[in-house]
Write a protein that holds these residues in place. Structure first.
Motif, PDB file in Angstrom:
ATOM      1  N   UNK A  64      18.679  35.609  64.147  1.00 32.85           N
ATOM      2  CA  UNK A  64      18.779  34.650  63.054  1.00 32.85           C
ATOM      3  C   UNK A  64      19.110  33.259  63.592  1.00 32.85           C
ATOM      4  N   UNK A  65      18.391  32.269  63.076  1.00 34.34           N
ATOM      5  CA  UNK A  65      18.691  30.872  63.352  1.00 34.34           C
ATOM      6  C   UNK A  65      18.970  30.191  62.022  1.00 34.34           C
ATOM      7  N   UNK A  66      19.987  29.326  61.989  1.00 37.57           N
ATOM      8  CA  UNK A  66      20.311  28.627  60.741  1.00 37.57           C
ATOM      9  C   UNK A  66      20.257  27.125  60.955  1.00 37.57           C
ATOM     10  N   UNK A  67      20.035  26.406  59.868  1.00 41.07           N
ATOM     11  CA  UNK A  67      20.007  24.953  59.930  1.00 41.07           C
ATOM     12  C   UNK A  67      18.958  24.415  60.886  1.00 41.07           C
ATOM     13  N   UNK A  68      17.828  25.099  60.969  1.00 44.00           N
ATOM     14  CA  UNK A  68      16.787  24.709  61.920  1.00 44.00           C
ATOM     15  C   UNK A  68      16.075  23.451  61.434  1.00 44.00           C
ATOM     16  N   UNK A  69      15.914  22.504  62.341  1.00 47.14           N
ATOM     17  CA  UNK A  69      15.155  21.286  62.057  1.00 47.14           C
ATOM     18  C   UNK A  69      13.793  21.398  62.733  1.00 47.14           C
ATOM     19  N   UNK A  70      12.827  20.692  62.190  1.00 52.38           N
ATOM     20  CA  UNK A  70      11.471  20.733  62.739  1.00 52.38           C
ATOM     21  C   UNK A  70      11.444  20.333  64.212  1.00 52.38           C
TER      22      UNK A  70
END
Length: 97
Positions: A64-70
């Motif tokens: 899981x990854x959270x708060x991912x930005x482009x």
């Protein structure tokens, strides 16, 4: 044409309302621009972690990854999807201690 059995991994990018407000459409587009052999990128319904998004879930390993930005997608694509090393600084601490 590829089918589901052609993929080793699947990247789910939440596209529910809260994640979309946090930029999930751009994150999905950035993942789709990274053509990684054996990896399918799909939009997802709510992943149940509202407020922590955009959420990205890599299956079958359940990373899981959270708060991912482009602008962070390239790092995930290169290190995790191509090299098999999750980006530890970006992992969702709720599931990865």
């Amino acid at each position: 044409m590829e089918n589901a059995s052609d993929y080793c991994q699947r990247v789910l990018v939440c596209q529910n309302r809260t994640c979309r407000k946090q930029g999930a459409r751009k994150v999905l587009a950035a993942f789709q621009a990274q053509l990684v052999p054996g990896v399918e990128v799909v939009s997802s319904a709510c992943l149940g972690q509202c407020g922590m998004g955009p959420m990205v879930l890599v299956l079958p390993e359940e990373v899981w990854y959270c708060g991912v930005r482009a602008d962070e997608v390239l790092a995930i694509a290169q290190r995790h999807l191509r090299e098999g090393k999750p980006v530890t600084t970006m992992l969702y601490k709720k599931f990865h201690h």
